[in-house]
Structure formats: C-alpha cells, structure tokens
Design an enzyme around this catalytic site. Structure first.
Site, mmCIF file in Angstrom:
data_model
loop_
_atom_site.group_PDB
_atom_site.id
_atom_site.type_symbol
_atom_site.label_atom_id
_atom_site.label_comp_id
_atom_site.label_asym_id
_atom_site.label_seq_id
_atom_site.Cartn_x
_atom_site.Cartn_y
_atom_site.Cartn_z
ATOM 1 N N ARG A 146 -26.384 18.930 33.320
ATOM 2 C CA ARG A 146 -27.161 18.178 32.334
ATOM 3 C C ARG A 146 -27.526 19.130 31.211
ATOM 4 O O ARG A 146 -27.768 20.323 31.461
ATOM 5 C CB ARG A 146 -28.446 17.621 32.966
ATOM 6 C CG ARG A 146 -28.255 16.389 33.820
ATOM 7 C CD ARG A 146 -27.919 15.152 32.978
ATOM 8 N NE ARG A 146 -27.699 13.951 33.776
ATOM 9 C CZ ARG A 146 -26.500 13.529 34.209
ATOM 10 N NH1 ARG A 146 -25.415 14.240 33.950
ATOM 11 N NH2 ARG A 146 -26.410 12.416 34.889
ATOM 12 N N GLU B 252 -27.318 13.177 23.504
ATOM 13 C CA GLU B 252 -25.916 12.720 23.491
ATOM 14 C C GLU B 252 -25.868 11.338 22.856
ATOM 15 O O GLU B 252 -26.714 10.494 23.192
ATOM 16 C CB GLU B 252 -25.365 12.663 24.916
ATOM 17 C CG GLU B 252 -25.297 14.023 25.580
ATOM 18 C CD GLU B 252 -24.750 13.989 27.015
ATOM 19 O OE1 GLU B 252 -24.363 12.908 27.475
ATOM 20 O OE2 GLU B 252 -24.735 15.042 27.648
ATOM 21 N N HIS C 129 -19.225 14.903 27.099
ATOM 22 C CA HIS C 129 -19.643 14.418 28.427
ATOM 23 C C HIS C 129 -18.540 13.592 29.086
ATOM 24 O O HIS C 129 -18.723 12.391 29.366
ATOM 25 C CB HIS C 129 -20.941 13.598 28.322
ATOM 26 C CG HIS C 129 -21.663 13.501 29.649
ATOM 27 N ND1 HIS C 129 -23.023 13.378 29.764
ATOM 28 C CD2 HIS C 129 -21.191 13.533 30.926
ATOM 29 C CE1 HIS C 129 -23.375 13.312 31.038
ATOM 30 N NE2 HIS C 129 -22.264 13.404 31.758
#
Lengths: 315, 315
Positions: free
Chosen positions: B224, B253, B272
């Site tokens: 994370r 994000e 991601h």
C-alpha cells in the site's frame, strides 16, 4: 618446450593475463595486423569476439596457431573452410553466459507479460492507465538451441512455472528434433531463439515460421541476428501475426540508426548485452587463463568446438 | 431463512453473480447510496475496493450487514473502529493475487537488474549503447509482509536463485520479526514491501530506513502506498542513498499528474496493476460466489480478517 607465443586480437579493456607472466610471450594485434602475425603465434585469443578478422586472415599461406580460443559462445565469426579443415583446435567460452542469458530471457518474458514497456511510456507522459497483465506460470515456451544456454533458459522459465520444450539439431532424451518445431511453435506463448549460427539455423525464423505462431505469441532472439529474417519479423509484427518480440542480436551490430527495427511495433531492441553481467570480462579472462594452463601442461582442453557443426557438441 | 439481500458497492465491470440467481436479492449501489442501503443488507460485497465509502458510511446508526467481503487483499480502505468493534465478519480475496504479484515483483527485479528502463529510453533515441547487467542469482532480498503474497514473492525470487528473508509482525519459523529488519535491510540488494497497511506498518519505509539500505539497493512497493514516506523515497533516490525503486501503489491513486514521483530519478511508476492479470475480475467474482454459497449454507467462511490486526492471520 620454448616459451609459446600467445597472440591476442584486442578489444578494450584488455584481458587480465597476469597469471601467465613468464610462461608465455604475449603479443597484441588489431584486425589489420592479424594476418601478418598469425604465422608466428602458437595460440590465438580472439578477445575481440565481434571481429570477422580471423575468418579473413586465416586462408593465407604459412604456419598457423595450433589453438584458437574465442571469448564468446558463438564461433560463427571465425570459422572458415580453411580453419575447419586444419588441425587447429578451436574452443569457446561455454559456460560463462548461460545463467546471465537465462535471466535476461526471463526479464524479457516477464516484462512483456506485465506490459512494462507500455508502463514506461505512460510514465513519461505522467498518465495513470490501469491494464491487466498476463500470468506467466502456466504458459508454454519453445526454446530453440539445446546447448548450455538453451538449457539454462529452459530451467529458469520452468522455475517460473512455464511449460517448456527444448528443440535441438536432433531428437534425444529431453530434446525435440527439428521435425517437431512447427507443431511446437503453433502452441507456444514464447519462442526463444538461442541456437548457434550454422548453415542449418541461418534464417530459420522466416515468414513461414512467424506465420505458424499464435497471434498471442512473443518471440525472443538471444542467439545470433542471422537466425532471423528481420524483414519477415517486422512484417509479422506490423500485421499482428504475433504479439511482440525482443531482439538482443542483429545481422549488423551495432544496429544502424536508420534501421526500421528501432521502431517496429511491439519490438524491444537491446544492444547484444544479454550475457554480459558485471565482471563478465574478468570471468572470460580467468576462463582462458585456466584453459591455457591446461593446454601448456598437455592436458586436454574443454569446450572444443566441432568445426563442421559450428558448436561444442554436448549431451 | 428468507432470501438474503446482497448489496454490491459497484465498480465497472460488475461481478458475475449469475450462479446466485434465485438465492439472493442483489442490490447495487454507488458510494453516495451506500449509507442509506446498509441497514437493509445482509451481505455487503465491496466490489469497488478502491472506495473508502464503507469506512465513512458504517459509523451511522442502525442495523448493518452481518458479512462484508472485499474483492481485494488489503482491508485498510474499509476498516473503521465501529466495524472492528461489531460482530460483522470481514473477509478478503486472499489467494487471487499471490502468484500474479510475485511474478510482477520478479519482472521488476529482473528489469532493474538488466537495466531495461534505460534500454527502452535508448531504443527511442535509436542509440546502441552496450551496458553490463547484473546477475540476479546470488543476490539478497528482504520481503516485508509474511502473508500469502509475501510468501509467493519469496518463493518466486528463490526460484531465481535469490537468497530471501521474510519479515513479519512477529518472529516464527521461517519468518523474521521486526527487530531483525534494519540488520537485514543493511545487506539487501532488493527490499520488497508487501505488508498490509496497519497502524504498525504505516510509514515504516521512512528516511531512516532508506538510509540504512546499501547504495546499490533497490526498493519495490506492491503493498500500500502509505507504507512508504514518498518524499523520503524521492530524496533517497535523488541523493543516491539507494540505486532505484519501483512503486505500484500510492497514497493517492490515481497518482496526480503533477506528482514529483512521475520523474523521480531511478523510479518506476506503475498504476496499481501488480496483482491484476487477465481474468482477475472473474476470479474475484467466482471466489465470492463460492464463499457466498458456504455462508448461505451455514458453513464457516475462509479468509476471515482479524479486524484488530487488519489482515487474515496465517501460520
């Protein structure tokens, strides 16, 4: 035995031969001086393994070295009919490049599966664009070339969960013969060229072979540029016969700036570096020194090339 | 039992829940509608696993779903004190992302070792520049996060010949405790962050930790964003305290276009996507359907999150 003469076809940086001091007369030459010095050399170290000078200088008259060693896996740059017919022993650097090249192929396979080239492109543009990668485990690879490099590639891909098939000059345990190649290509996700350049392998990846592959297949060449018909590969990529490719070797190296390969769609171009990891030149030098000591004491040399076949025969 | 209500916090594309037809009343909601619908739902499927809406909607009054499942490995986006204190069961998508993330980390490690980002840059410029890569076999990695993802990363790196150390919340067989971390970081070639985001792991990779690492070390974060103090990483790269890094996750994000991370020197930015391979959404949907069938028939659920710790406890 008088002190033998070792002739080195130079390249920068020079090999470290300090351990041979006092046991050999070392002479250095560039390409132009090679023909004139060949007659007086007992051993020739082809340190500049990109040079075709040996093939050009050898056919002349006169005595020749009894042993030629090249600091490379491939011997296509030096073999000529006269050298092949002579009783000069040719050896190569078998072993030094296996693991590095296997890792390089794994790097390319994973980079293509995870779409890293596009990730870099998007990063330059500061663009966040989520995409889906591909799983590598469970895919199928065909590795063409069953020498130590092809075997190391196979082992590394297997460790990543890839189902692999190895193709060599002739079928034997664990190795498919050429007659299986088209059938294997038709189901492969990854086709890895790692064969020596010989009259049998020259141009083997041509339009027909790219046409046999799956549209999702990707092709990697870490062998020699001449294994591939470059125009046919460029066309196969442009027409999306295959999904991508990576070339580390080329018919002409350095690849000329005006080559259309630099921006062929889906093609990764790298500068013949797959086997070259930090310390590789020292490893090549140390390997030669050890071989020289064997030779000087009359013990048999390892890595002896079959000059007709163009590589070191293995299992 | 009357037909239960399954509330889905939507994201495109929607999950395939066809197998549950006739056994569940499915309701869909966006973030704005979540608070109003929570009281009437028996089960909440957090399909939009990027949304913090659950954490925001939960603290309100009234009945709440008995089970919350998130289509992600991390649960930091939904846990709040009220949910943690409740008797609602929280489950995650443990298992779906392990192998893909492990492959993604291997792709990044190999790409950095073989200098592929620079190869792409040079290809754009049609420049042939031979460089030396690094051998990956024989290097040392520290993987922080001892859950299934960290374990899969460790196994894949081991298969490439990397010596690995796994660091978890507490020392146990095969796992180092936090007290070993600095010592391990000081000798690592690769530092891989794959821990869940908890109060213990938030900001753990800070200026001090980057200062402990070797100048040749490279850092990868697939956990994370908040595990890392991004400014400290950017500074460590600029000052060459470490040799490179790759971030797949970020505090915000999508990473905003004006973030300085996009062109931090030696940093690879990806959106991601490390765990997301072709078919991943189908796998997440199928995993939930299977878990729902267990829940509906009263069997115990797998992947139950320890809501205090913030992850599914393992061995």
């Amino acid at each position: 035995m008088t002190m033998p003469t070792l002739l080195v076809l130079d390249a920068d940086p020079l090999p470290r031969l300090g351990r041979l001091t006092g046991r050999v007369r070392v002479e250095h030459t560039d390409e132009a001086g090679l023909a004139g010095r060949l007659p007086s050399a007992d051993v020739l170290l082809v340190w500049d393994f990109t040079s075709p000078a040996v093939r050009e200088a050898w056919p002349g008259e006169g005595p020749r070295p009894r042993w030629v060693h090249t600091a490379s896996a491939g011997v296509d740059h030096l073999l000529c009919p006269e050298l092949a017919a002579s009783d000069t022993v040719v050896t190569n650097a078998r072993g030094v490049f296996d693991q590095p090249i296997a890792e390089y192929v794994a790097a390319l396979v994973l980079a293509m599966a995870k779409d890293l080239p596009r990730t870099w492109e998007l990063q330059r543009e500061r663009t966040w664009l989520h995409r889906e990668g591909q799983k590598v485990a469970g895919t199928r690879a065909v590795v063409v070339g069953s020498g130590p490099i092809g075997r190391a590639i196979t082992a590394t891909l297997k460790a990543l969960g890839v189902t692999t098939a190895l193709v060599g000059r002739a079928a034997r345990t664990g190795v498919h013969g050429p007659q299986d190649l088209d059938r294997l290509l038709a189901r492969a996700d990854w086709v890895i060229a790692a064969a020596p350049l010989t009259e049998r392998t020259r141009g083997m990846f041509d339009a027909r072979r790219f046409g046999v592959m799956q549209p999702s297949a990707r092709f990697v060449n870490v062998g020699r540029g001449q294994l591939v018909v470059a125009e046919a590969l460029a066309e196969a990529l442009a027409k999306r016969w295959i999904a991508g490719a990576a070339l580390d070797v080329f018919e002409r190296e350095p690849l000329p700036p005006d080559s259309p390969l630099w921006d062929a769609p889906g093609l990764i171009v790298s500068p013949h570096m797959s086997g070259d990891t930090v310390g590789w030149r020292d490893e090549l030098g140390a390997q030669f020194v050890e071989m020289f000591e064997r030779w000087a004491s009359g013990r048999p040399l390892p890595n002896v090339v079959d000059k007709e076949r163009g590589y070191v025969p293995g299992h």
